[in-house]
Design a protein around this motif. Structure first.
Motif: not given
Length: 249
Positions: A124-125, A132-133, A142-143, A147-149
């Motif tokens: 899902l990423l 962010l990883l 991250l959520s 630039r995340g989800l």
């Protein structure tokens, strides 16, 4: 200057909204003795510290801090996940994550840093910023990061409100200032109250297969006696509708 054991116990008592009489009755000690402990007139034994911490529902990490402040050795061991004593716990985590496939599941620590995840969760990423990883990966950031989800979360306002409420509860429970910082990041710019007919707050993510909608459950180790284990949580996501079930099935 480091806080004394009495000061820490008083802070936890106040955090739990208990009077000295309330705590004394729960712990089966006199209010006078408790008062002397809190003011530093009496040095509590290790068993007394643990008795009071148990009644105050103090997390294991913080129980060790109170013990150290009272001049005692920590009562609860702490290991890294790669340490030999954690082998069985690691196998249990791996088995749970694998068994949850094809649905996403992940393991986080108390500060919401990612510990492990199954392939469905990593899947899902796609498109998330590489920075962010980089470990440690914080699932909350991250959520909500642009630039995340966040751009792909269809019900972002609702999800942010859910995260803010949960972080508030967890900070109240643990006293961890990092959780307060995360809460402030989540609510930056304001949180609009959202009402939904759903029984639980779904996590709705835009993907190439359409919007996937999940409900989540949280699992923790029962009666842990080790600090690291006590702080781990498994976040398992299940389809919230038939379209998501078909897309992942």
């Amino acid at each position: 200057m480091s806080a004394t054991a009495g000061t820490l116990i008083r802070e936890w008592r106040q955090r739990r909204h208990l009077s000295q009489l309330d705590l004394a009755n729960r712990a089966d000690v006199s209010t006078r003795h408790l008062s002397w402990i809190e003011t530093g007139r009496s040095r509590p034994t290790s068993s007394m510290v643990l008795r009071l911490c148990t009644q105050l529902d103090v997390p294991l990490r913080e129980q060790n801090q109170v013990l150290l402040a009272a001049g005692h050795a920590p009562a609860h061991p702490e290991h890294g996940l790669a340490d030999p004593p954690m082998a069985e716990a690691n196998r249990a985590l791996e088995a749970i994550l694998a068994a949850h496939h094809p649905y996403p599941a992940l393991v986080v620590d108390r500060r919401w840093d990612l510990v492990a995840a199954n392939e469905a969760a990593y899947g899902l990423l796609a498109g998330v910023g590489a920075e962010l990883l980089e470990p440690p990966v914080n699932v909350i950031r991250l959520s909500i990061h642009p630039r995340g989800l966040a751009p792909r979360i269809a019900n972002l306002d609702e999800w942010r409100a859910h995260l803010a409420e949960r972080l508030h509860r967890e900070h109240t429970s643990t006293g961890d200032s990092f959780l307060a910082e995360l809460h402030d990041e989540v609510v930056a710019g304001g949180i609009e109250p959202v009402t939904s007919p759903a029984l639980v707050v779904p996590f709705q993510l835009r993907t190439e297969a359409g919007v996937l909608s999940f409900i989540s459950t949280t699992t923790v180790f029962g009666t842990p006696r080790e600090v690291t284990l006590s702080e781990l949580a498994i976040e398992a996501f299940y389809p919230a509708d038939e379209a998501t079930r078909r897309a992942l099935g």
